[in-house]
Each structure stands twice: as structure tokens, then as C-alpha cells.
Design a protein around this motif. Structure first.
Motif, PDB file in Angstrom:
ATOM      1  N   MET A   1      19.327  10.127 -59.981  1.00  0.00           N
ATOM      2  CA  MET A   1      18.724  10.208 -58.658  1.00  0.00           C
ATOM      3  C   MET A   1      19.761  10.433 -57.559  1.00  0.00           C
ATOM      4  O   MET A   1      19.492  11.166 -56.599  1.00  0.00           O
ATOM      5  CB  MET A   1      17.911   8.947 -58.378  1.00  0.00           C
ATOM      6  CG  MET A   1      16.667   8.814 -59.247  1.00  0.00           C
ATOM      7  SD  MET A   1      15.624  10.306 -59.293  1.00  0.00           S
ATOM      8  CE  MET A   1      15.191  10.476 -57.555  1.00  0.00           C
ATOM      9  N   THR A   2      20.931   9.800 -57.664  1.00  0.00           N
ATOM     10  CA  THR A   2      21.952  10.073 -56.652  1.00  0.00           C
ATOM     11  C   THR A   2      22.359  11.541 -56.702  1.00  0.00           C
ATOM     12  O   THR A   2      22.616  12.159 -55.661  1.00  0.00           O
ATOM     13  CB  THR A   2      23.189   9.178 -56.848  1.00  0.00           C
ATOM     14  OG1 THR A   2      23.648   9.281 -58.196  1.00  0.00           O
ATOM     15  CG2 THR A   2      22.871   7.734 -56.528  1.00  0.00           C
TER      16      THR A   2
ATOM     17  N   LEU B   1      14.052   8.912 -48.334  1.00  0.00           N
ATOM     18  CA  LEU B   1      15.096   8.922 -49.349  1.00  0.00           C
ATOM     19  C   LEU B   1      15.162   7.562 -50.042  1.00  0.00           C
ATOM     20  O   LEU B   1      15.301   7.481 -51.266  1.00  0.00           O
ATOM     21  CB  LEU B   1      16.444   9.259 -48.710  1.00  0.00           C
ATOM     22  CG  LEU B   1      16.628  10.712 -48.276  1.00  0.00           C
ATOM     23  CD1 LEU B   1      17.897  10.868 -47.446  1.00  0.00           C
ATOM     24  CD2 LEU B   1      16.666  11.639 -49.483  1.00  0.00           C
ATOM     25  N   ARG B   2      15.075   6.487 -49.269  1.00  0.00           N
ATOM     26  CA  ARG B   2      15.067   5.155 -49.858  1.00  0.00           C
ATOM     27  C   ARG B   2      13.855   4.981 -50.769  1.00  0.00           C
ATOM     28  O   ARG B   2      13.955   4.445 -51.881  1.00  0.00           O
ATOM     29  CB  ARG B   2      15.044   4.074 -48.778  1.00  0.00           C
ATOM     30  CG  ARG B   2      15.169   2.663 -49.350  1.00  0.00           C
ATOM     31  CD  ARG B   2      14.898   1.586 -48.324  1.00  0.00           C
ATOM     32  NE  ARG B   2      13.476   1.461 -48.045  1.00  0.00           N
ATOM     33  CZ  ARG B   2      12.868   0.315 -47.759  1.00  0.00           C
ATOM     34  NH1 ARG B   2      13.547  -0.809 -47.711  1.00  0.00           N
ATOM     35  NH2 ARG B   2      11.578   0.279 -47.507  1.00  0.00           N
TER      36      ARG B   2
ATOM     37  N   MET C   1      19.834   5.806 -61.804  1.00  0.00           N
ATOM     38  CA  MET C   1      20.540   5.872 -60.537  1.00  0.00           C
ATOM     39  C   MET C   1      21.524   7.036 -60.509  1.00  0.00           C
ATOM     40  O   MET C   1      21.678   7.706 -59.483  1.00  0.00           O
ATOM     41  CB  MET C   1      21.243   4.550 -60.255  1.00  0.00           C
ATOM     42  CG  MET C   1      21.743   4.431 -58.828  1.00  0.00           C
ATOM     43  SD  MET C   1      20.416   4.508 -57.575  1.00  0.00           S
ATOM     44  CE  MET C   1      19.748   2.838 -57.677  1.00  0.00           C
TER      45      MET C   1
ATOM     46  N   LEU D   1      22.228   5.828 -46.828  1.00  0.00           N
ATOM     47  CA  LEU D   1      21.283   6.931 -46.641  1.00  0.00           C
ATOM     48  C   LEU D   1      21.389   7.519 -45.245  1.00  0.00           C
ATOM     49  O   LEU D   1      21.193   8.723 -45.052  1.00  0.00           O
ATOM     50  CB  LEU D   1      19.861   6.449 -46.935  1.00  0.00           C
ATOM     51  CG  LEU D   1      19.610   6.026 -48.391  1.00  0.00           C
ATOM     52  CD1 LEU D   1      18.190   5.512 -48.565  1.00  0.00           C
ATOM     53  CD2 LEU D   1      19.883   7.188 -49.349  1.00  0.00           C
TER      54      LEU D   1
ATOM     55  N   LEU E   1      14.426   6.932 -54.010  1.00  0.00           N
ATOM     56  CA  LEU E   1      15.536   6.364 -54.769  1.00  0.00           C
ATOM     57  C   LEU E   1      15.142   5.049 -55.438  1.00  0.00           C
ATOM     58  O   LEU E   1      15.340   4.856 -56.638  1.00  0.00           O
ATOM     59  CB  LEU E   1      16.727   6.138 -53.843  1.00  0.00           C
ATOM     60  CG  LEU E   1      17.991   5.550 -54.471  1.00  0.00           C
ATOM     61  CD1 LEU E   1      18.645   6.555 -55.410  1.00  0.00           C
ATOM     62  CD2 LEU E   1      18.972   5.107 -53.394  1.00  0.00           C
TER      63      LEU E   1
ATOM     64  N   LEU F   1      19.486  13.551 -55.094  1.00  0.00           N
ATOM     65  CA  LEU F   1      19.429  13.334 -53.654  1.00  0.00           C
ATOM     66  C   LEU F   1      20.605  13.974 -52.935  1.00  0.00           C
ATOM     67  O   LEU F   1      20.565  14.151 -51.715  1.00  0.00           O
ATOM     68  CB  LEU F   1      19.402  11.841 -53.331  1.00  0.00           C
ATOM     69  CG  LEU F   1      18.015  11.215 -53.112  1.00  0.00           C
ATOM     70  CD1 LEU F   1      17.159  11.318 -54.365  1.00  0.00           C
ATOM     71  CD2 LEU F   1      18.156   9.753 -52.690  1.00  0.00           C
TER      72      LEU F   1
END
Length: 480
Positions: A168-169, A242-243, A165, A207, A246, A172
Motif C-alpha cells: 500500500m505504501t 489516503l488514511r 503495508m 500523509l 491505507l 500510495l
């Protein structure tokens, strides 16, 4: 061609003969349930999902590939599902966040799928592999620094779930502070709990705020590139993709890291097989075995029959849901006579863990990079890592789509913290150097073309080779 048994989806009934993919039996021993279904029905079995809604579970390896590669027969458009049309699966159903149609590539086929997936893959390809690995390494060190002086840790919560996480954050374009709360919401949503809908709403709120921010102030990140892509995604399409990236990256990679660490710490057969290869230990090989035997997603929902058809000797009616059984397919006796044998082909990447066909996971290379690099950093920093409880006390929670380790308590010799590292720059890969969008274009397995591969690890130089020898010696030690 056999007639469907009473109570199967083709009959529109949920008779007592059908086994549930949720509840006590499925949660306590999902692999045992799959084998019972295989004995009772063959390679395709009628089952029930939440709310006793009927579906088909694909258990055979080749049958799974047939579904994955045949979008004209098995569509990803969930609006075809008669359970949705009839109101049996409404907005508050536990599976709604996963199966309700959304404007994203995984729910489309044909030209629209190519448009949406093209935006995702092109944006992912802009990341430079070495830059991504530097981020993974930095975050791994940060997480280890939180417990390295303690001499003990719980690696699921403190490492395996946090690392994907955090990475990935960052990729993103989200603030790092979102990571811990997103871990909780993502896990809750994937499990299909009673609060899954609320967790999904929280994720979508964040998001939505991210897309609005990047429309005004874009940066060198996945969200900005997705918005800028020539496919001209709407805000809703950008938020949903994006979801998708993620959540998929989080769940698969967190499970992969935890499962690999558990096997390295507990599996005598794996230790023996790796040590027996003349000391030429390969962490990617060990990860491949985990992807075969314990794929991060045990099932994938779903495909929907476009018309009446046959699969594995079963009559499938148009509008029936077909569930990909990745874990069951990976141990199909038709392709693997002994799943515990390390020489049965499980060191290759022909497993079903990342699905296949036009909907194969586009971010598998990044997921592998996070797992390979993160585990490498952890075991390099803590070479004498060992379990602090007996193997028998380790608990695994199962849900419809996945199994995850609850805790992995370990002990080790306390060590110093690393000097603080500044955030590395993520260079953009020039178009001429980007990898092909699909495995079929390159002639290689998809994960062979991206970061996190054995070739990339070998190129890392003498330090990594010394690490392999140290770990090989460690693995040869008696367990316990």
C-alpha cells in the motif's frame, strides 16, 4: 414491536443489564458474547462501547444488510451522534480517531458521498491488476528472503502485517521505509488504545507531507491521481482519504492473511473439505471461508439513526449509534445452520466482510489480490511449512473492531534467497478497460471483477495448477 429493555440507548441510560463491547468478556470470547446477546435480545442488541457510551449492535445478517442499504435511515454522518453532541465522546476518547467526523466518503451520504467516493474508486481503478500483482510478488519474495535460510519464522509480524503495508505504501506513492513504523501506528489506532490519538497524529503527519510533495511532483500513484481527480479534493480531503485507504487495506488484509494461514495449518475440517473435492483445491475458496467465519473486521463503527425507527424489533432513537456486526451476521442461524460445514454456501462472496450498500469497501479487490498472491508465493517457496508450536498455544487479541493473531510461529526446510528483483512498473489501465465502479454495474460480486480472483489465478497457467496439486497433497497429510 418490543419495548426496549431498561438501560438501552433509547432510554439514555447505561444500566447494568447492558453488556460491554470492550473489556474482559469481549476480548476473551467476542463470538461467544455475540451469541449471548443474540439469545438475550434477538438480531439487534443494546450494548456499551468505551466510556460506557450506549449503542446498538446488529447481529442479524439481513438486519446488517438493511442498515448498510438504507442511508436515509442510518446515516454515516457521525455528527448526528448524541454522544458527540453531549461531549461524552471528546477528542481524547479512544474511539475519536474512528468516529469523529472527517471530510471523507465514509462519513457522508448522497451527492457529497458520490463526489468523494468517485475520486477514490476512479483512482484505484487506474491501477493495472497484473502490475499490482507483480509488486505483491516482489515484496512477498523480499519478506520471505529475510527468513528463508533460518528454517523458522513468525508469520504475523514478519509476513502478514508487513506485506499489505509495503504494497500500500508503494501504491500510495510513499517511500518503502515508512512501512514498519506505519504497521505499529495503524494497529495501535485501530485497537482504540490510550495512545490511539497519538498514532493517528503520526499517520496524518506523514500523509500531509505526502500530499504536499505530490502537489508539486505528481507520479503514477494513488496519491497523485486522487489529487488530480476532477472532484478537486482539498488537501484535508486528500489526506483523510489516503488514511482511509491505507488503514482499511492494512487491517483487513493483514488479518485475512494471518487467519487464512492459521486455518490452513491447523484446521482439519478445512483440510478434509478441500482434499475431498477431487483434488481441485482452490485457495480463493479457502479465503472465502475465512471471510465468512473470521472476517478481518468483526464490527464496523458506525451508522447513526436519522430519526426514530425500528430495526430487528427494537426501537432506535434518532441520534443513536448502530454498529454493524459483521462477524455475528456471517454466522446468523437464519442463513447458516452449520458454520463449520464447507458446503453451507461459504465458498461464495455474499458474506458481510467488506460491508455492503453504497459504503461497500472500494479496495476489496486489491486486498484480495494481496492476500491471494502473498499466500500463494509463501506456500510455493515453503511447501512444507508447519506450525512449530501446538495449536493451543496460538493467541488471538480482540478489540472492538477486530481480532488478530498475535503470533504464528512456523518451521520449514531452509531454502535459498531469490535473485534480487527490480521494482516493476505499474502500468495505468486505459479507461475503456477499467472495471465498473460498483458490483451493481457489472452484475458480479465486487471481488469477481478485480485482481485476486479465481479466474485470474486459473489464467496464470500450468505452474499454478501444479502448485494446487502439491498443496492438495500437503493438506491431505495428517495434522501434527
Amino acid at each position: 414491536m418490543t419495548a426496549p429493555p431498561p438501560g438501552c440507548p433509547a432510554h439514555g441510560s447505561s444500566g447494568p443489564a447492558l453488556r460491554r463491547l470492550f473489556g474482559a468478556e469481549a476480548e476473551s470470547d467476542p463470538m461467544g458474547l455475540y451469541e449471548r446477546l443474540r439469545r438475550e435480545h434477538g438480531t439487534v442488541a443494546p450494548v456499551l462501547v468505551h466510556g460506557d457510551v450506549p449503542a446498538w449492535l446488529v447481529l442479524g445478517y439481513h438486519e446488517n444488510l438493511e442498515v448498510m442499504r438504507s442511508p436515509s435511515r442510518f446515516s454515516r454522518d457521525s455528527r448526528r451522534w448524541h454522544a458527540l453532541q453531549d461531549g461524552k465522546v471528546g477528542p481524547e476518547h479512544p474511539l475519536a480517531p474512528i468516529v469523529a467526523w472527517q471530510p471523507i466518503c465514509v462519513f457522508t451520504d448522497g451527492a457529497e458521498h458520490e463526489r468523494l467516493r468517485g475520486a477514490v474508486t476512479a483512482s484505484l481503478d487506474r491501477f493495472n491488476g497484473r502490475g499490482v500483482r507483480r509488486h505483491i510478488t516482489r515484496f512477498a519474495h523480499q519478506l520471505i528472503d529475510d527468513f528463508t535460510t533460518d528454517g523458522r519464522a513468525e508469520l504475523v509480524n514478519q509476513f502478514a502485517e508487513q506485506l499489505p503495508m509495503l504494497v500500500m505504501t508503494q501504491l500510495l506513492g510513499m517511500p518503502e521505509k515508512y512501512g514498519p513504523r506505519l504497521v505499529e501506528a495503524a494497529r495501535d489506532m485501530i485497537q482504540g488504545t490510550e495512545t490511539a490519538v497519538a498514532s493517528n497524529a503520526y499517520i496524518m503527519q506523514l500523509l500531509g507531507e505526502l500530499v504536499a510533495e505530490k502537489r508539486v511532483a505528481p507520479g503514477p500513484d494513488f496519491a497523485s491521481w486522487l489529487i488530480e481527480h476532477h472532484s478537486n479534493l482539498t488537501d484535508a480531503e486528500a489526506e483523510q482519504h489516503l488514511r482511509l485507504v491505507l488503514i482499511a487495506a492494512f487491517e483487513t488484509t493483514a488479518n485475512l492473511i494471518a487467519n487464512t494461514l492459521r486455518r490452513l495449518l491447523t484446521d482439519r475440517n478445512l483440510r478434509s473439505s478441500l482434499a475431498a473435492r477431487g483434488g481441485h483445491l482452490s485457495l480463493p475458496d479457502a479465503v472465502e471461508q475465512v471471510l465468512w467465519n473470521e472476517p478481518p473486521f468483526t464490527t464496523i463503527l458506525g451508522r447513526w439513526a436519522t430519526g426514530d425507527t425500528e430495526l430487528g424489533g427494537q426501537h432506535i432513537k434518532g441520534g443513536d449509534m448502530v454498529i454493524l456486526g459483521l462477524a455475528a451476521g456471517n454466522v446468523d442461524p437464519a442463513i447458516r445452520t452449520d458454520p463449520d460445514d464447507p458446503d453451507d454456501g461459504s465458498a461464495n462472496s455474499s458474506h458481510l466482510a467488506f460491508s455492503g450498500g453504497p459504503h461497500e469497501c472500494p479496495g476489496r479487490a486489491i486486498g484480495r489480490a494481496i492476500a491471494d498472491t502473498g499466500i500463494d508465493v509463501l506456500l510455493t517457496r515453503l511447501p512444507d511449512l508447519h506450525l512449530s508450536v501446538p495449536d493451543s498455544e496460538l493467541r488471538v487479541n480482540s478489540s472492538l473492531m477486530s481480532r488478530h493473531l498475535v503470533e504464528l510461529p512456523v518451521e520449514f526446510t531452509p531454502g535459498p534467497k531469490q535473485p534480487e528483483q527490480s521494482a516493476p512498473y505499474l502500468p495505468v489501465t486505459p479507461p475503456a478497460q477499467r472495471q465498473p465502479e460498483s458490483a451493481s454495474e457489472s452484475g458480479q460480486p465486487a471481488d469477481a471483477a478485480g485482481p485476486g480472483t479465481e479466474a485470474a489465478d486459473t489464467a496464470a497457467g500450468p505452474r499454478r495448477r501444479r502448485w494446487w496439486r502439491r498443496l492438495a497433497d500437503w493438506l491431505r497429510r495428517p495434522a501434527g
